[in-house]
Design a protein around this motif. Sequence first.
Motif, PDB file in Angstrom:
ATOM      1  N   MET A   1       0.837  -1.207   0.000  1.00  0.00           N
ATOM      2  CA  MET A   1       0.000   0.000   0.000  1.00  0.00           C
ATOM      3  C   MET A   1       0.875   1.262   0.000  1.00  0.00           C
ATOM      4  SD  MET A   1      -2.649   0.685   3.120  1.00  0.00           S
ATOM      5  CE  MET A   1      -3.231   2.326   3.494  1.00  0.00           C
ATOM      6  N   PHE A   2       1.829   1.299   0.913  1.00  0.00           N
ATOM      7  CA  PHE A   2       2.650   2.519   1.028  1.00  0.00           C
ATOM      8  C   PHE A   2       3.747   2.587  -0.037  1.00  0.00           C
ATOM      9  CE2 PHE A   2       1.004   2.721   5.550  1.00  0.00           C
ATOM     10  CZ  PHE A   2       0.139   3.771   5.265  1.00  0.00           C
ATOM     11  N   ALA A   3       3.992   1.457  -0.715  1.00  0.00           N
ATOM     12  CA  ALA A   3       4.934   1.509  -1.839  1.00  0.00           C
ATOM     13  C   ALA A   3       4.338   2.264  -3.029  1.00  0.00           C
ATOM     14  CB  ALA A   3       5.322   0.089  -2.256  1.00  0.00           C
ATOM     15  N   ARG A   4       3.047   2.415  -3.041  1.00  0.00           N
ATOM     16  CA  ARG A   4       2.367   3.132  -4.128  1.00  0.00           C
ATOM     17  C   ARG A   4       2.406   4.625  -3.788  1.00  0.00           C
ATOM     18  NH1 ARG A   4       1.373   0.325  -8.492  1.00  0.00           N
ATOM     19  NH2 ARG A   4      -0.447   1.617  -8.908  1.00  0.00           N
ATOM     20  N   THR A   5       3.500   5.260  -4.104  1.00  0.00           N
ATOM     21  CA  THR A   5       3.686   6.631  -3.620  1.00  0.00           C
ATOM     22  C   THR A   5       2.735   7.633  -4.279  1.00  0.00           C
ATOM     23  OG1 THR A   5       5.529   6.738  -5.151  1.00  0.00           O
ATOM     24  CG2 THR A   5       6.071   6.406  -2.825  1.00  0.00           C
ATOM     25  N   ASP A   6       2.166   7.274  -5.423  1.00  0.00           N
ATOM     26  CA  ASP A   6       1.204   8.188  -6.054  1.00  0.00           C
ATOM     27  C   ASP A   6      -0.198   8.067  -5.477  1.00  0.00           C
ATOM     28  OD1 ASP A   6       3.034   9.287  -7.650  1.00  0.00           O
ATOM     29  OD2 ASP A   6       2.500   8.152  -9.467  1.00  0.00           O
ATOM     30  N   ALA A   7      -0.451   6.988  -4.741  1.00  0.00           N
ATOM     31  CA  ALA A   7      -1.809   6.775  -4.225  1.00  0.00           C
ATOM     32  C   ALA A   7      -2.071   7.745  -3.073  1.00  0.00           C
ATOM     33  CB  ALA A   7      -1.972   5.341  -3.758  1.00  0.00           C
ATOM     34  N   ASP A   8      -3.194   8.431  -3.135  1.00  0.00           N
ATOM     35  CA  ASP A   8      -3.536   9.409  -2.103  1.00  0.00           C
ATOM     36  C   ASP A   8      -4.458   8.755  -1.076  1.00  0.00           C
ATOM     37  OD1 ASP A   8      -4.442  11.453  -0.552  1.00  0.00           O
ATOM     38  OD2 ASP A   8      -5.207  12.685  -2.198  1.00  0.00           O
ATOM     39  N   TYR A   9      -3.865   8.277   0.020  1.00  0.00           N
ATOM     40  CA  TYR A   9      -4.655   7.638   1.078  1.00  0.00           C
ATOM     41  C   TYR A   9      -5.123   8.658   2.113  1.00  0.00           C
ATOM     42  CZ  TYR A   9      -2.538   3.335  -0.721  1.00  0.00           C
ATOM     43  OH  TYR A   9      -2.134   2.302  -1.520  1.00  0.00           O
ATOM     44  N   ILE A  10      -4.778   9.935   1.894  1.00  0.00           N
ATOM     45  CA  ILE A  10      -4.951  10.907   2.961  1.00  0.00           C
ATOM     46  C   ILE A  10      -6.017  11.940   2.658  1.00  0.00           C
ATOM     47  CG2 ILE A  10      -3.743  12.819   4.126  1.00  0.00           C
ATOM     48  CD1 ILE A  10      -1.270  10.987   4.131  1.00  0.00           C
ATOM     49  N   ASP A  11      -6.126  12.334   1.416  1.00  0.00           N
ATOM     50  CA  ASP A  11      -7.002  13.474   1.139  1.00  0.00           C
ATOM     51  C   ASP A  11      -8.155  13.080   0.214  1.00  0.00           C
ATOM     52  OD1 ASP A  11      -8.007  16.004   1.047  1.00  0.00           O
ATOM     53  OD2 ASP A  11      -6.259  16.945   0.143  1.00  0.00           O
ATOM     54  N   VAL A  12      -8.008  13.320  -1.080  1.00  0.00           N
ATOM     55  CA  VAL A  12      -9.154  13.141  -1.971  1.00  0.00           C
ATOM     56  C   VAL A  12      -8.988  11.948  -2.917  1.00  0.00           C
ATOM     57  CG1 VAL A  12     -10.029  15.501  -1.886  1.00  0.00           C
ATOM     58  CG2 VAL A  12      -8.127  14.959  -3.427  1.00  0.00           C
ATOM     59  N   GLY A  13      -8.228  10.929  -2.472  1.00  0.00           N
ATOM     60  CA  GLY A  13      -7.998   9.750  -3.310  1.00  0.00           C
ATOM     61  C   GLY A  13      -9.125   8.728  -3.276  1.00  0.00           C
ATOM     62  N   GLY A  14     -10.164   9.018  -2.514  1.00  0.00           N
ATOM     63  CA  GLY A  14     -11.317   8.104  -2.510  1.00  0.00           C
ATOM     64  C   GLY A  14     -11.163   6.940  -1.541  1.00  0.00           C
ATOM     65  N   PHE A  15     -10.349   7.133  -0.513  1.00  0.00           N
ATOM     66  CA  PHE A  15     -10.101   6.064   0.461  1.00  0.00           C
ATOM     67  C   PHE A  15     -10.420   6.622   1.841  1.00  0.00           C
ATOM     68  CE2 PHE A  15      -7.125   3.540   3.145  1.00  0.00           C
ATOM     69  CZ  PHE A  15      -7.482   2.269   2.739  1.00  0.00           C
ATOM     70  N   GLY A  16     -11.465   6.115   2.473  1.00  0.00           N
ATOM     71  CA  GLY A  16     -11.811   6.596   3.812  1.00  0.00           C
ATOM     72  C   GLY A  16     -12.977   7.552   3.793  1.00  0.00           C
ATOM     73  N   GLY A  17     -13.296   8.123   4.934  1.00  0.00           N
ATOM     74  CA  GLY A  17     -14.416   9.051   5.055  1.00  0.00           C
ATOM     75  C   GLY A  17     -14.183   9.934   6.267  1.00  0.00           C
ATOM     76  N   THR A  18     -14.767  11.122   6.258  1.00  0.00           N
ATOM     77  CA  THR A  18     -14.485  12.104   7.312  1.00  0.00           C
ATOM     78  C   THR A  18     -14.822  11.588   8.716  1.00  0.00           C
ATOM     79  OG1 THR A  18     -15.230  13.688   5.678  1.00  0.00           O
ATOM     80  CG2 THR A  18     -14.806  14.540   7.889  1.00  0.00           C
ATOM     81  N   LEU A  19     -15.936  10.845   8.813  1.00  0.00           N
ATOM     82  CA  LEU A  19     -16.349  10.370  10.136  1.00  0.00           C
ATOM     83  C   LEU A  19     -15.709   9.027  10.506  1.00  0.00           C
ATOM     84  CD1 LEU A  19     -20.150  11.291   9.978  1.00  0.00           C
ATOM     85  CD2 LEU A  19     -18.343  12.527  11.168  1.00  0.00           C
ATOM     86  N   ALA A  20     -14.952   8.459   9.569  1.00  0.00           N
ATOM     87  CA  ALA A  20     -14.312   7.154   9.815  1.00  0.00           C
ATOM     88  C   ALA A  20     -13.367   7.253  11.011  1.00  0.00           C
ATOM     89  CB  ALA A  20     -13.541   6.713   8.569  1.00  0.00           C
ATOM     90  N   GLY A  21     -13.398   6.245  11.854  1.00  0.00           N
ATOM     91  CA  GLY A  21     -12.480   6.222  12.997  1.00  0.00           C
ATOM     92  C   GLY A  21     -12.825   7.244  14.062  1.00  0.00           C
ATOM     93  N   ASN A  22     -14.078   7.722  14.079  1.00  0.00           N
ATOM     94  CA  ASN A  22     -14.445   8.743  15.084  1.00  0.00           C
ATOM     95  C   ASN A  22     -14.423   8.152  16.501  1.00  0.00           C
ATOM     96  OD1 ASN A  22     -17.346   8.230  16.142  1.00  0.00           O
ATOM     97  ND2 ASN A  22     -17.459   7.810  13.953  1.00  0.00           N
ATOM     98  N   ALA A  23     -14.275   9.049  17.449  1.00  0.00           N
ATOM     99  CA  ALA A  23     -14.067   8.617  18.849  1.00  0.00           C
ATOM    100  C   ALA A  23     -15.266   7.841  19.397  1.00  0.00           C
ATOM    101  CB  ALA A  23     -13.789   9.844  19.718  1.00  0.00           C
ATOM    102  N   LEU A  24     -16.466   8.224  18.984  1.00  0.00           N
ATOM    103  CA  LEU A  24     -17.655   7.529  19.509  1.00  0.00           C
ATOM    104  C   LEU A  24     -17.701   6.080  19.019  1.00  0.00           C
ATOM    105  CD1 LEU A  24     -20.283   7.883  21.173  1.00  0.00           C
ATOM    106  CD2 LEU A  24     -21.444   8.280  18.988  1.00  0.00           C
ATOM    107  N   SER A  25     -17.474   5.882  17.706  1.00  0.00           N
ATOM    108  CA  SER A  25     -17.472   4.507  17.169  1.00  0.00           C
ATOM    109  C   SER A  25     -16.419   3.662  17.874  1.00  0.00           C
ATOM    110  CB  SER A  25     -17.145   4.495  15.675  1.00  0.00           C
ATOM    111  OG  SER A  25     -18.134   5.107  14.921  1.00  0.00           O
ATOM    112  N   LEU A  26     -15.246   4.232  18.052  1.00  0.00           N
ATOM    113  CA  LEU A  26     -14.159   3.450  18.671  1.00  0.00           C
ATOM    114  C   LEU A  26     -14.472   3.109  20.123  1.00  0.00           C
ATOM    115  CD1 LEU A  26     -11.726   2.337  17.244  1.00  0.00           C
ATOM    116  CD2 LEU A  26     -12.494   4.324  16.033  1.00  0.00           C
ATOM    117  N   ALA A  27     -15.086   4.040  20.845  1.00  0.00           N
ATOM    118  CA  ALA A  27     -15.472   3.739  22.237  1.00  0.00           C
ATOM    119  C   ALA A  27     -16.510   2.620  22.248  1.00  0.00           C
ATOM    120  CB  ALA A  27     -16.024   4.993  22.913  1.00  0.00           C
ATOM    121  N   ALA A  28     -17.422   2.665  21.282  1.00  0.00           N
ATOM    122  CA  ALA A  28     -18.468   1.639  21.213  1.00  0.00           C
ATOM    123  C   ALA A  28     -17.863   0.274  20.846  1.00  0.00           C
ATOM    124  CB  ALA A  28     -19.525   2.041  20.191  1.00  0.00           C
ATOM    125  N   ILE A  29     -16.915   0.264  19.919  1.00  0.00           N
ATOM    126  CA  ILE A  29     -16.292  -1.028  19.544  1.00  0.00           C
ATOM    127  C   ILE A  29     -15.522  -1.591  20.738  1.00  0.00           C
ATOM    128  CG2 ILE A  29     -14.778  -2.274  17.967  1.00  0.00           C
ATOM    129  CD1 ILE A  29     -15.074  -0.038  15.931  1.00  0.00           C
TER     130      ILE A  29
END
Length: 452
Positions: A305-333
Amino acid sequence: MSAASIDRTRLRTLHQREEQRFVAEHPSSAALAKRANGSLVGGVPMTWMMAWPGGFPLFMDHARGARITDVDGHEYVDLCLGDTGAMTGHVPAASTAAITEQLGRGITTMLPTEDAVWVGEELTRRFGLPLWQFCLTASDANRFTIRLCREITERPRILVFDHCYHGSVDETVASLEDGRVVARHGNVGPPVPLEETTRVVAFNDLDALERELAHGDVACVLTEPALTNIGIVLPDAGFHDALRSITRQNGALLVVDETHTISTGPGGYTAAHGLEPDVLTIGKPIGSGVPAGTFGITEEVRDRMFARTDADYIDVGGFGGTLAGNALSLAAIRATLEHVLTDDAFARMIPLAERWERGVRDVIDSHGLPWDVQRLGARSEYWFAPNPPRDGAEAASFDDPDLSAFTHLYALNRGILLTPFHNMALMSPMTTEADVDLHTEVFGEMAAELIA
Ligand code: PMP
């Protein structure tokens, strides 16, 4: 007796009687359903809620443990459990305490919390995969995983098994018709012909799997360890070993979706049967009902995954979501894994499902019905054919919408909720033997009336 020999006129008459009873006993739900038609599409917050039997859905007043109370004051034994989303039972005390505490400390901040670290470590202990990411639903987990697999393999397609379900994920809503891949019947707005994105083979068909992977264009095989969304279809002996070695030989990644098969045990089917997926996805019950999904990957996948230096895993590359990994979900899990869906809980839930399976089987046998019942850990399901299916198409051929609608409505009118899409019962840590026995009794009455 064959399924077809069930007297259909009698079935219709009984169904009409049950519908009248349902309408008469649920005036408050009926009034809300009528009002909802003015502002909600189909009179429901999401169209799939139109699937409930009886003509309109029950409106929920409150849900606690393995029980739901509707706005007319009827209480139900909940064997649906949010189609697995509430497999924890409703509002389990430990999760509620953790969720309430987190509500007072912040819900979503874009910063990690200590809970995320604890949960990552616990998921590794349970499922074996070392590295985790979070999202809000199982569909999300599958969607992000597919993107990741395509990115790192530089291959365009995925492979799924016929009659699979992995959520609202474009590439997966495909089926096999006369050997061709087509959009699944009813697929809403597929972006491109499905054969461009997806290869489909029958579950348990290793020859077809080998043939399709030999094209060398499949980024990943995405599968449940056993199909659960067309009834329960178990893998043949040796299927998973062969699947793993064929995917390795062909350079396709193996993604195992444990969203429903977590019913097998605390580490899902993967831990119970020693599977070795490259990626594992899961959502639904892991947050006690708070939206939460996750996917685990191997170190090799992380490195690629990280060898793909052109892949944007952080901003607008289409991977993830703004609310993903939020504190409430993690407390619930964290609370769910630490205190609710524990080893002890599974040790109670699985014998309850065995009891449910025995009860249903006794009714089937004593009435000579040509039906069968299957079980996967804490989840059990009956279908209207005498033998277990080997693949999704065979399982689909057992579908009998009139019989399903009747058995579900009959149960509902007598205080038992089954999932609209499945003839399935799921056990929660708060389900009791009396709950199971109530279902057996009602199922027996229903069978007796049906064949009288
Ligand atoms: N994977 C499997 C195996 C499922 O059964 C489902 C939903 N039934 C999903 C993924 C998608 O879950 P969600 O709708 O919560 O995204």
